[in-house]
Design an enzyme around this catalytic site. Sequence first.
Site, short mmCIF file in Angstrom:
data_model
loop_
_atom_site.label_atom_id
_atom_site.label_comp_id
_atom_site.label_asym_id
_atom_site.label_seq_id
_atom_site.Cartn_x
_atom_site.Cartn_y
_atom_site.Cartn_z
N ASP A 80 0.85 -1.20 0.00
CA ASP A 80 0.00 0.00 0.00
C ASP A 80 0.88 1.24 0.00
O ASP A 80 2.07 1.18 0.33
CB ASP A 80 -0.92 -0.02 1.24
CG ASP A 80 -2.18 0.80 1.04
OD1 ASP A 80 -2.26 1.55 0.05
OD2 ASP A 80 -3.09 0.69 1.87
N GLY A 81 0.29 2.36 -0.34
CA GLY A 81 1.00 3.63 -0.35
C GLY A 81 0.86 4.34 0.99
O GLY A 81 0.31 3.79 1.95
N ALA A 82 1.35 5.57 1.06
CA ALA A 82 1.21 6.39 2.28
C ALA A 82 1.29 7.85 1.88
O ALA A 82 1.90 8.21 0.87
CB ALA A 82 2.29 6.05 3.29
N ASP A 83 0.67 8.69 2.70
CA ASP A 83 0.77 10.13 2.47
C ASP A 83 1.98 10.71 3.19
O ASP A 83 2.56 11.70 2.75
CB ASP A 83 -0.52 10.82 2.94
CG ASP A 83 -1.71 10.29 2.16
OD1 ASP A 83 -1.70 10.45 0.93
OD2 ASP A 83 -2.59 9.66 2.76
N GLU A 102 -8.19 0.16 4.28
CA GLU A 102 -6.73 -0.04 4.27
C GLU A 102 -6.26 -0.52 5.64
O GLU A 102 -5.40 -1.41 5.73
CB GLU A 102 -6.02 1.27 3.90
CG GLU A 102 -6.18 1.62 2.43
CD GLU A 102 -5.62 2.98 2.08
OE1 GLU A 102 -5.21 3.16 0.93
OE2 GLU A 102 -5.60 3.88 2.94
N LYS A 120 7.39 11.53 0.63
CA LYS A 120 6.51 11.07 1.72
C LYS A 120 7.26 10.84 3.03
O LYS A 120 6.65 10.73 4.08
CB LYS A 120 5.81 9.76 1.33
CG LYS A 120 5.09 9.80 -0.02
CD LYS A 120 3.91 10.73 0.03
CE LYS A 120 3.10 10.76 -1.25
NZ LYS A 120 2.46 9.53 -1.61
#
Length: 232
Positions: A80-83, A102, A120
């Site tokens: 997964d991504g992240a901010d 998520e 990030k």
Amino acid sequence: MKRQASERAVEHVESGFVIGLGSGTTAALAIRLIGARLKAGELRDVLGVPTSLQAAQEAISSGIPLTTLDEHPELDLLIDGADQIDHELRAIKGGGGALLREKVVASSSRLVIVVADETKLTERLGVDCPVPVEVHPFAVRPVYMRLLKMGAKPRIRTGTGKLGPVVTDNGNLIIDVSFDEVSDPRRLEWSLKAIPGVLETGLFIDLIDLAYIGTQEGVRRLEGSVKGNLLG
Ligand code: 5RP
């Protein structure tokens, strides 16, 4: 940078795995790479649990068969991504509004890998990055008032292409909550979760095992030490 980080994460996928499919542009690259490995015959019998409608659509167009947490409540891996993410692998997620699913998928995965570009990575979580909070629509006003009383700067998220607030895949609203800095993320998580009507926050603490951060100089691998998901 996003693609290079995703490539490293996708190396962890093995045949027979049931994987969580993250949301956002970086996670979408990982989904497409997994689809390409399936098509090339390098992988087989992989199933995906999407964390959003976006992830489901990416998986369908990439040829990854979907399943659910009802059928597979324990997953091998989530990418997964992240901010925002710090060096202790504490992250803020939910820029795409998918934070609730998520977090459920992350807490159900044996290995959680975050993929992101170097913008990030932060020394101070919460600086210039609001914490998204998913709120039941019935409670949005009282929650908003409680956040103001906590000294935060809340903002109900509105979208583009539709008038009014963003409605999540779960039918809820998002309040983006700005703080000067999140000095104690765990304490903040407890305070936010204690407000009636708050369903989930975008603070991911003790959930991420590994991060691949794409930089100008190559991919950095950051490893976590604490694991707090449902699977121990
Ligand atoms: C969605 C998310 C995304 O993973 C996060 O917003 C990062 O997205 P991108 O990779 O597009 O920057 O948490 O809810």
